[in-house]
Motif scaffolding. Structure first.
Motif, PDB file in Angstrom:
ATOM      1  N   ASN A 286       6.782  -8.018  13.970  1.00 54.51           N
ATOM      2  CA  ASN A 286       6.714  -8.000  12.511  1.00 54.51           C
ATOM      3  C   ASN A 286       5.276  -8.052  12.005  1.00 54.51           C
ATOM      4  O   ASN A 286       4.600  -9.071  12.106  1.00 54.51           O
ATOM      5  CB  ASN A 286       7.508  -9.191  11.942  1.00 54.51           C
ATOM      6  N   ALA A 287       4.820  -6.912  11.457  1.00 53.51           N
ATOM      7  CA  ALA A 287       3.534  -6.826  10.744  1.00 53.51           C
ATOM      8  C   ALA A 287       2.357  -7.286  11.600  1.00 53.51           C
ATOM      9  O   ALA A 287       1.617  -8.205  11.246  1.00 53.51           O
ATOM     10  CB  ALA A 287       3.596  -7.620   9.436  1.00 53.51           C
ATOM     11  N   MET A 288       2.138  -6.614  12.731  1.00 49.58           N
ATOM     12  CA  MET A 288       0.996  -6.923  13.596  1.00 49.58           C
ATOM     13  C   MET A 288      -0.303  -6.548  12.901  1.00 49.58           C
ATOM     14  O   MET A 288      -0.393  -5.525  12.224  1.00 49.58           O
ATOM     15  CB  MET A 288       1.120  -6.152  14.919  1.00 49.58           C
ATOM     16  N   THR A 289      -1.333  -7.360  13.098  1.00 47.36           N
ATOM     17  CA  THR A 289      -2.645  -7.056  12.520  1.00 47.36           C
ATOM     18  C   THR A 289      -3.647  -6.630  13.585  1.00 47.36           C
ATOM     19  O   THR A 289      -4.726  -6.140  13.255  1.00 47.36           O
ATOM     20  CB  THR A 289      -3.196  -8.280  11.765  1.00 47.36           C
ATOM     21  N   SER A 290      -3.299  -6.854  14.866  1.00 46.82           N
ATOM     22  CA  SER A 290      -4.171  -6.390  15.963  1.00 46.82           C
ATOM     23  C   SER A 290      -3.311  -5.646  16.979  1.00 46.82           C
ATOM     24  O   SER A 290      -2.102  -5.847  17.069  1.00 46.82           O
ATOM     25  CB  SER A 290      -4.883  -7.572  16.622  1.00 46.82           C
ATOM     26  N   ASP A 291      -3.956  -4.794  17.759  1.00 52.18           N
ATOM     27  CA  ASP A 291      -3.230  -3.867  18.621  1.00 52.18           C
ATOM     28  C   ASP A 291      -2.760  -4.528  19.916  1.00 52.18           C
ATOM     29  O   ASP A 291      -3.221  -5.618  20.303  1.00 52.18           O
ATOM     30  CB  ASP A 291      -4.145  -2.689  18.956  1.00 52.18           C
ATOM     31  N   LEU A 292      -1.837  -3.847  20.581  1.00 50.49           N
ATOM     32  CA  LEU A 292      -1.378  -4.257  21.900  1.00 50.49           C
ATOM     33  C   LEU A 292      -2.462  -3.986  22.931  1.00 50.49           C
ATOM     34  O   LEU A 292      -3.266  -3.046  22.784  1.00 50.49           O
ATOM     35  CB  LEU A 292      -0.121  -3.481  22.295  1.00 50.49           C
ATOM     36  N   THR A 293      -2.493  -4.775  23.994  1.00 49.89           N
ATOM     37  CA  THR A 293      -3.353  -4.456  25.130  1.00 49.89           C
ATOM     38  C   THR A 293      -2.680  -3.382  25.976  1.00 49.89           C
ATOM     39  O   THR A 293      -1.502  -3.063  25.781  1.00 49.89           O
ATOM     40  CB  THR A 293      -3.598  -5.712  25.988  1.00 49.89           C
TER      41      THR A 293
END
Length: 773
Positions: free
Chosen positions: A509-516
């Protein structure tokens, strides 16, 4: 009858009795109207009427005391009794005159809700039904007062007697609470009823033998029943006498917004009964020379009439709950949704509901709703258990008082629902002002959720991702997920080597930084193994989330830069607040009726070719074709997708197959395993992306409760699973929107002084002219 009616009605205004009653009732109600509806801005006039009920205790005896007592004292009753009209016509004429006097202020009350309406919010249906019930209750009290007036020639005795009985009826609930509910008290109550019946027989027949014999037989029978089965007398006292809490039928409207059809039948029955008793009482004086003969006839007729009254009321109580108690509340708190009706219709398991509470002390809203709910299914067995009479029940069911224990023997599951969860108290008002008020009614949501839990064979585990600045799911969404039987947990993929094995659905829900890169691989592996993922995008641009958007692109969804503006489907001319177009079907369309949802500050998506031919991408929420993707440099027009899902059929054991191929031992055996794996059970992976995370923003869902944001999101969650339906139902608001009243003093002065003064002045003029004449 018409001549008697005119004579009586004229006498009420010529003596000023009627004018004083009307003016007093209007002035007293005007005070409450000024305090509640004008000064405080409370929008329900029905609440004002409930405060004015005390006026009937003082005012009704004023107009009933003279009906027969004065005639009897002045010896003019003989003229009426020997007139060429039946005794029934005489009684009916006098009674209708009283009813007319009571009706006049009630007609004036019809103006009050319109005044409230002119100042803002008003609930006219509830208010006008309350006025009608207020009038009927006044008619009931008038019939009692007329009967007592027929028993004496003293107006003072008639007034005091009527006042005393009406006061007892007004305080009836409080009086009943002072008595125990044991079997012994029930037996004592029955004996007192039999003694009262014996006294009535003696009064009508003047025969002690007949009266004593009937009383003795009745008492002996009651005692025999007690010794055979004493439990029949438990709660008998309060259950029978509780029906005579006449004001409760009226307060069901004013406080609970319920029209009780059986209560209206009770009112009309009591009116008919006391008119009949009035006739019998007068006839007895005519038959004093042959009291035994005619008294026996009167007793027989009374018994027959009482039997008819009882049968009629029993039939009225057997009317199905949905027809007997009509919900006229503005929020329809007793109305049960199609979601629950469909769920109960499909339920094939036996369900037990044990209500551990004193029924007489339970809030009427809860009692009414439980009856309506249970009536929808023959699979539910409800039983009320009084913890005062059966204290061991609390330890047996391992719970506290005022709870509902719901269980299903087939699944072996059990859950408890507290009354406090059904009727949610306003904690702020309670702690700061010491007043008890309720903000929410969650009867349907709590019960349906509990039944879904005890009848379901398994519970779906839902993980919510953390570690990337995600927003927490709102309290509203969390509660609805719990109601639907989902078990919620958090997971930080940065601290894991894979998505948890027991994860049935992963929500981001509403991520502000990316996945590794590792997290991206985890998600891809999880989806390729039949996993379910729901992503809600926040305000972060797509170019800052390359790994997340690459997964979306793999499944046929491309995130566009900028915010979406749609001037053709916007809220209050704000193009960034959009009412999306829904294209839902199947599970996604469950209970979607208005097709109205609201999102704001959202990104958009377009459809691209997925990475594999086995992937199918389906949009279900979009803008109009006049929307724009707005960036600082550009505005790109087109139709943008705000919600879509992609599904792919995968082999459940594909990972095992890969492992088998890399093994160098037992090649023949491994080849066989590989072949079996390839033929393994197929699963469907599902990736759902909603580019508008504001769909479940608490500011929107709690402010615009009539929209279907939460319903759509819960359908999105339920669509991930077979044979799982969204049974989460939001609580219904009990909050009241107060009015800001202008000219409150003017309206108050008019109702408290103006109208009563006009009534009194008119009555004085009529009285003075008659005196001069």
């Amino acid at each position: 009858m018409k001549a008697v009616y005119k004579k009586e009605l004229k006498s009420y205004f010529q003596s000023m009795t009627g004018c004083v009653f009307i003016a007093f009732l209007i002035a007293f109600t005007g005070i409450y109207f000024m305090a509640y509806n004008m000064t405080a801005g409370y929008p329900y006039f029905s609440y004002t009427l409930s405060g004015s009920l005390i006026v009937f205790i003082v005012g009704i005896p004023l107009i009933t005391m003279r009906s027969f007592a004065e005639e009897r004292k002045n010896k003019t009753d003989q003229l009426l009794l020997t007139a060429p009209v039946s005794l029934w016509n005489v009684v009916a004429g006098k009674y209708l005159a009283m009813a007319t006097v009571i009706a006049i202020p009630n007609l004036i009350f019809c103006i009050f809700p319109l005044i409230i309406k002119s100042q803002g919010t008003a609930y006219l249906t509830v208010d006008y039904i309350s006025i009608l019930m207020f009038f009927l209750l006044g008619c009931v009290f008038a019939s009692i007062g007329m009967f007592l007036s027929a028993l004496t020639e003293s107006q003072i005795i008639a007034y005091i007697g009527t006042f005393g009985i009406l006061l007892m009826l007004y305080l009836w609930d409080g009086i009943l609470s002072l008595f125990p509910n044991t079997a012994v008290s029930g037996l004592v109550f029955v004996i007192l009823l039999l003694l009262a019946a014996a006294f009535y027989i003696w009064r009508m027949t003047n025969s002690f033998v007949i009266a004593g014999g009937a009383g003795a037989v009745g008492i002996a029978a009651a005692a025999a029943v007690y010794f055979v089965k004493a439990t029949l007398y438990e709660n008998l006292f309060t259950e029978l006498l509780g029906r005579f809490a006449l004001a409760n039928v009226f307060t069901d409207i004013t406080q609970n917004s319920i029209v009780d059809v059986s209560g209206i039948v009770l009112y009309l029955s009591i009116i008919a009964l006391f008119l009949f008793l009035t006739v019998q009482s007068i006839r007895r004086r005519l038959w004093e020379s042959a009291a035994k003969k005619h008294g026996a006839y009167s007793v027989t007729m009374t018994a027959v009439f009482l039997a008819i009254i009882v049968v009629v009321n029993l039939i009225a109580c057997q009317i199905p709950e949905k027809f007997r108690k009509i919900d006229v509340s503005s929020t329809k708190i007793y109305e049960i949704s199609d979601t629950t009706k469909d769920f109960l219709k499909e339920t094939d398991k036996e369900i037990s509901m044990k209500v551990l509470a004193v029924k007489e002390n339970t809030d009427e809203r809860i009692v009414t709703f439980l009856n309506k709910y249970v009536a929808l299914s023959d699979k539910i067995r409800m039983e009320w258990i009084d913890p005062v009479l059966h204290p061991s029940a609390l330890s047996e069911y391992e719970t506290t008082e005022n709870t509902i224990v719901i269980s299903c023997e087939e699944t072996g599951k059990k859950i408890t629902v507290s009354f406090d969860d059904i009727l949610v108290m306003d904690e702020y008002s309670y702690h700061y002002y010491g007043s008890t008020s309720y903000t929410l009614f969650d009867g349907e949501g709590q019960l349906t959720s509990a039944l879904n839990y005890v009848t379901s064979e398994e519970t779906k585990k839902v993980y919510v991702s953390t570690g990337h600045g995600e927003q927490e799911l709102s309290e509203t969404i969390t509660e609805m997920m719990n109601k639907s039987g989902y078990e919620l947990s958090e997971v930080n993929l940065l601290m894991s080597t894979s998505v948890p094995d027991d994860c049935d659905l992963l929500i981001m829900n509403a991520m502000t930084s990316d996945l590794t890169e590792d997290e991206k691989t985890m998600l891809q592996t999880y989806l390729q193994q039949g996993g379910k993922v729901t992503i809600l995008l926040g305000e972060t641009e797509g170019d800052k989330l390359p790994n997340l958007t690459s997964i979306m692109s793999e499944y046929g969804m491309t995130m566009e830069n900028g915010y979406i503006a749609d001037t053709t489907r916007c809220y209050q001319n704000n193009p960034y607040c959009i009412f999306p177009e829904l294209s839902v079907s199947g599970d996604l369309a469950e209970q979607i009726k208005s097709q109205m949802t609201l999102v704001m500050n959202t990104h958009g998506m377009t459809v691209n070719d997925p990475a594999r031919d086995t992937i199918t991408t389906v949009p279900f929420m979009s803008t109009s074709d006049q929307a724009f993707a707005v960036t600082q440099q550009d505005q790109k027009q087109g139709e943008y997708i705000l919600g879509a899902y992609a599904k792919e059929t995968v082999s459940e054991s594909s990972s095992d197959t890969k492992e088998t191929e890399t093994s160098e031992e037992n090649e023949g055996e491994n080849a066989e395993v590989s072949e079996e794996s390839a033929e393994g059970t197929e699963k469907e992976s599902r990736l759902t992306v909603i580019s508008a995370g504001s769909l479940i923003n608490e500011q929107i869902t709690d402010t615009f409760t009539e929209l279907e944001n939460t319903q759509l999101f819960m359908n999105v969650a339920a669509a991930n699973f077979e044979n799982v339906k969204n049974v989460s139902i939001e609580a219904k608001s009990l909050s009241v929107e107060y009015n800001a009243v202008q000219h409150a003093g003017l309206f108050g002065t008019l109702m408290i002084f103006g109208i009563p003064a006009v009534v009194l002045l008119s009555g004085f003029v009529v009285w003075y002219r008659r005196r001069k004449a």
